[in-house]
Design a protein around this motif. Structure first.
Motif, PDB file in Angstrom:
ATOM      1  N   PHE A   1       6.921   4.837   3.077  1.00 13.47           N
ATOM      2  CA  PHE A   1       6.848   3.541   2.401  1.00 13.47           C
ATOM      3  C   PHE A   1       8.023   2.659   2.838  1.00 13.47           C
ATOM      4  CE2 PHE A   1       7.710   0.805  -1.319  1.00 13.47           C
ATOM      5  CZ  PHE A   1       6.450   0.303  -1.594  1.00 13.47           C
ATOM      6  N   ILE A   2       9.209   3.228   2.833  1.00 18.73           N
ATOM      7  CA  ILE A   2      10.403   2.469   3.209  1.00 18.73           C
ATOM      8  C   ILE A   2      10.322   2.031   4.669  1.00 18.73           C
ATOM      9  CG2 ILE A   2      12.909   2.673   3.591  1.00 18.73           C
ATOM     10  CD1 ILE A   2      12.956   4.581   1.153  1.00 18.73           C
ATOM     11  N   THR A   3       9.869   2.938   5.535  1.00 19.84           N
ATOM     12  CA  THR A   3       9.811   2.621   6.965  1.00 19.84           C
ATOM     13  C   THR A   3       8.735   1.575   7.247  1.00 19.84           C
ATOM     14  OG1 THR A   3      10.432   4.927   7.380  1.00 19.84           O
ATOM     15  CG2 THR A   3       9.726   3.643   9.274  1.00 19.84           C
ATOM     16  N   ALA A   4       7.555   1.799   6.667  1.00 15.97           N
ATOM     17  CA  ALA A   4       6.438   0.893   6.969  1.00 15.97           C
ATOM     18  C   ALA A   4       6.669  -0.502   6.386  1.00 15.97           C
ATOM     19  CB  ALA A   4       5.128   1.483   6.444  1.00 15.97           C
ATOM     20  N   HIS A   5       7.396  -0.582   5.276  1.00 13.35           N
ATOM     21  CA  HIS A   5       7.578  -1.881   4.608  1.00 13.35           C
ATOM     22  C   HIS A   5       9.013  -2.386   4.700  1.00 13.35           C
ATOM     23  CE1 HIS A   5       3.561  -1.244   3.277  1.00 13.35           C
ATOM     24  NE2 HIS A   5       3.876  -0.214   2.524  1.00 13.35           N
TER      25      HIS A   5
ATOM     26  N   ALA B   1       1.722   5.994   8.490  1.00  8.09           N
ATOM     27  CA  ALA B   1       1.952   4.749   7.748  1.00  8.09           C
ATOM     28  C   ALA B   1       2.370   3.624   8.687  1.00  8.09           C
ATOM     29  CB  ALA B   1       3.013   4.978   6.673  1.00  8.09           C
ATOM     30  N   CYS B   2       3.189   3.941   9.672  1.00 14.51           N
ATOM     31  CA  CYS B   2       3.636   2.899  10.610  1.00 14.51           C
ATOM     32  C   CYS B   2       2.483   2.451  11.496  1.00 14.51           C
ATOM     33  CB  CYS B   2       4.796   3.391  11.459  1.00 14.51           C
ATOM     34  SG  CYS B   2       6.306   3.590  10.500  1.00 14.51           S
ATOM     35  N   ARG B   3       1.670   3.412  11.916  1.00 10.93           N
ATOM     36  CA  ARG B   3       0.536   3.077  12.776  1.00 10.93           C
ATOM     37  C   ARG B   3      -0.453   2.183  12.027  1.00 10.93           C
ATOM     38  NH1 ARG B   3      -0.561   8.214  14.461  1.00 10.93           N
ATOM     39  NH2 ARG B   3      -2.115   8.451  12.836  1.00 10.93           N
TER      40      ARG B   3
ATOM     41  N   PRO C   1       0.809  -1.219   0.000  1.00 16.31           N
ATOM     42  CA  PRO C   1       0.000   0.000   0.000  1.00 16.31           C
ATOM     43  C   PRO C   1       0.846   1.274   0.000  1.00 16.31           C
ATOM     44  CG  PRO C   1      -0.170  -1.174   2.105  1.00 16.31           C
ATOM     45  CD  PRO C   1       0.589  -2.060   1.181  1.00 16.31           C
ATOM     46  N   THR C   2       0.346   2.290  -0.693  1.00 22.46           N
ATOM     47  CA  THR C   2       1.010   3.593  -0.747  1.00 22.46           C
ATOM     48  C   THR C   2       0.595   4.404   0.488  1.00 22.46           C
ATOM     49  OG1 THR C   2       0.952   3.547  -3.138  1.00 22.46           O
ATOM     50  CG2 THR C   2       1.232   5.702  -2.130  1.00 22.46           C
ATOM     51  N   PRO C   3       1.550   4.989   1.204  1.00 16.32           N
ATOM     52  CA  PRO C   3       1.193   5.768   2.396  1.00 16.32           C
ATOM     53  C   PRO C   3       0.264   6.939   2.057  1.00 16.32           C
ATOM     54  CG  PRO C   3       3.547   5.312   2.356  1.00 16.32           C
ATOM     55  CD  PRO C   3       2.999   4.890   1.020  1.00 16.32           C
ATOM     56  N   SER C   4      -0.605   7.250   2.987  1.00 15.58           N
ATOM     57  CA  SER C   4      -1.535   8.355   2.787  1.00 15.58           C
ATOM     58  C   SER C   4      -0.843   9.692   3.037  1.00 15.58           C
ATOM     59  CB  SER C   4      -2.706   8.198   3.753  1.00 15.58           C
ATOM     60  OG  SER C   4      -3.376   9.431   3.882  1.00 15.58           O
ATOM     61  N   THR C   5      -1.102  10.648   2.152  1.00 12.58           N
ATOM     62  CA  THR C   5      -0.572  12.005   2.349  1.00 12.58           C
ATOM     63  C   THR C   5      -1.727  13.015   2.358  1.00 12.58           C
ATOM     64  OG1 THR C   5      -0.170  12.105  -0.036  1.00 12.58           O
ATOM     65  CG2 THR C   5       1.712  11.582   1.343  1.00 12.58           C
ATOM     66  N   ASP C   6      -2.918  12.531   2.741  1.00 11.13           N
ATOM     67  CA  ASP C   6      -4.110  13.386   2.718  1.00 11.13           C
ATOM     68  C   ASP C   6      -3.984  14.641   3.577  1.00 11.13           C
ATOM     69  OD1 ASP C   6      -5.201  11.516   1.125  1.00 11.13           O
ATOM     70  OD2 ASP C   6      -6.520  10.615   2.650  1.00 11.13           O
TER      71      ASP C   6
ATOM     72  N   LEU D   1       7.236   5.981  -9.267  1.00 16.40           N
ATOM     73  CA  LEU D   1       8.285   5.166  -9.881  1.00 16.40           C
ATOM     74  C   LEU D   1       9.282   4.700  -8.813  1.00 16.40           C
ATOM     75  CD1 LEU D   1       9.762   3.977 -12.344  1.00 16.40           C
ATOM     76  CD2 LEU D   1      10.924   6.194 -12.606  1.00 16.40           C
ATOM     77  N   PHE D   2       9.542   5.576  -7.862  1.00 13.08           N
ATOM     78  CA  PHE D   2      10.452   5.212  -6.770  1.00 13.08           C
ATOM     79  C   PHE D   2       9.878   4.071  -5.929  1.00 13.08           C
ATOM     80  CE2 PHE D   2      14.034   8.294  -6.129  1.00 13.08           C
ATOM     81  CZ  PHE D   2      14.921   7.361  -5.649  1.00 13.08           C
ATOM     82  N   LEU D   3       8.590   4.188  -5.568  1.00 11.76           N
ATOM     83  CA  LEU D   3       7.970   3.129  -4.753  1.00 11.76           C
ATOM     84  C   LEU D   3       8.017   1.802  -5.508  1.00 11.76           C
ATOM     85  CD1 LEU D   3       4.716   4.786  -3.271  1.00 11.76           C
ATOM     86  CD2 LEU D   3       7.076   5.053  -2.556  1.00 11.76           C
TER      87      LEU D   3
END
Lengths: 261, 157
Positions: free
Chosen positions: A68-72, A104-106, A3-8, A24-26
């Motif tokens: 993304f990097i931290t959560a995954h 994202a971590c939560r 999943p892509t982290p939310s930036t809302d 592209l990075f993700l």
């Protein structure tokens, strides 16, 4: 697909909104080829070294990539115990990143994602200026790569960078956004500064950097430049998009040192 | 800003990069805040080899925190020996750990007091506001609302 982290929660008036380059990075970091590479490189207890890798993202913007990097981290590195750090010249981006990573971590669900990494901080800094030499194991950089006549005026930055809980002006927002995309000549003025210090920033054995480039940055020349640093240096294109043409064809290059001659 | 972050940063001035006095940066007028985080002893075991121990000791001393041991603890100091059989119920411990290695082994390894102290210092103690001072050039970097500002005025770049 992870999943892509939310930036809302982020105001995109003064912080770069995740776009094709971010995605592209993700995709590149989570593709099989790169996760295999990273897992091998940072496997625990290979030659007795079990130290947690330190990941630095320069220019975090909304924080979507660092989150993304931290959560995954378990999926990407094969181990959850990675330390993640961010840096951004825009203080509003630093604030945004904090919240994006925390959220994202939560929200990372334990059964899908057993253990996320350890987010340390996002520094309000220019490129890797604040970092101690040799401490970075993985550096990721989605730079301001668009060719422009000028770079944003550095003498405006201090006042435009202020936390002000009131409103921001149009000039302030334009300045802050320009920092996220304006790359000066050939779109390389900012990236060149980072490349100059890259060999010193990266850990001499484990260090790897991922840098996004567009076709106007002349990626071939940059890869050649890295190889000129010495025989152990490698630079490869590991992700690309926009193959149909258009002015913003993007690619991500991986820069690393190989023990093999 | 977490104290562990100080382990990775130094003065932003190019001329200070090679000077030993520029590391670690020295906190001044620091307002500390504890932000709690779940303790994972296995993480600590892997983080410690990254830590410049003497620099961390200096920072703790300057902040008036309890003195850290002279020598960096090793893995055995962080994980308590397995508790005596039958003394504690281990029903859910294995699930809580969940990650890698032998789960049975993990279930028996509890964080020692040393691990709890280190977790508190490295990951839970943060500088909310204050300054970070370079020991070489004396430049002060402000920390506001937990974010350190390493941007230099243009005449110093």
């Amino acid at each position: 697909m992870l999943p892509t982290p939310s930036t809302d929660h982020v105001s995109f008036d003064r912080v770069y909104e995740p776009a094709e380059d971010s995605f592209l990075f993700l995709d590149t970091l989570s593709c099989d080829r790169e996760t295999t590479f990273l897992r091998q490189r940072f496997a625990q207890c290979s030659n007795g070294d079990h130290a947690s890798p330190c990941i630095l993202e320069i220019g975090t913007g909304s924080g979507v990539l660092l989150a993304f990097i931290t959560a995954h981290s378990k999926k990407l590195f094969g181990r959850p115990d990675v330390l993640t750090l961010g840096a951004d010249i825009n203080s509003f981006a630093c604030k945004a990143t904090e919240e994006t990573v925390r959220t994202a971590c939560r929200e990372s669900t334990p059964y899908l994602n057993p253990g996320h990494g350890i987010y340390l901080d996002t520094l309000n800094a220019n490129l890797g200026d604040a970092l101690h030499s040799g401490v970075v194991d993985v550096l990721v950089f989605n730079p301001p790569y668009v060719p422009t006549e000028d770079l944003p005026n550095p003498s405006d930055h201090e006042s435009y960078n202020q936390f002000d809980h009131g409103t921001t002006t149009f000039e302030q927002d334009s300045h802050l956004l320009a920092l996220s995309y304006a790359g000066g000549m050939e779109g390389m003025e900012v990236t060149n500064k980072l490349l100059d210090r890259l060999p010193e920033l990266l850990n001499p054995q484990r260090g790897v950097a991922y840098i996004l480039l567009c076709v106007q940055n002349k990626p071939q020349n940059i890869k050649q430049r890295v190889q000129n640093w010495g025989t152990s240096w490698r630079a490869d294109t590991v992700g690309s998009s926009g193959k149909k043409g258009g002015w913003e064809k993007l690619q991500i290059i991986r820069i690393w040192r190989s023990a093999d001659p | 800003m977490k104290l562990l972050t100080l382990n990775f940063v130094t003065c932003a001035r190019k001329s200070c990069k090679t000077l030993p006095a520029a590391f670690p940066l020295h906190p001044r007028d620091a307002e500390l805040e504890i932000v709690e985080m779940e303790l994972n002893p296995k993480f600590l075991v892997n983080i410690l080899p990254r830590v410049e121990w003497q620099a961390l000791r200096t920072v703790c001393q300057e902040l008036g925190l309890p003195t850290l041991p002279d020598i960096m603890p090793v893995q055995q100091d962080l994980l308590q020996p397995p508790s005596l059989p039958g003394r504690e119920s281990e029903s859910q411990e294995g699930e809580a750990e969940g990650e890698g290695g032998s789960e049975e082994e993990d279930a028996l390894q509890k964080p020692s007091q040393t691990a709890q102290d280190l977790h508190r210092v490295l990951l839970e103690t943060t500088i909310a506001n204050g300054k970070l001072v370079c020991g070489a050039c004396g430049h002060e970097y402000a920390v506001k609302e937990g974010i350190a500002n390493f941007l230099l005025p243009s005449h110093m770049v």
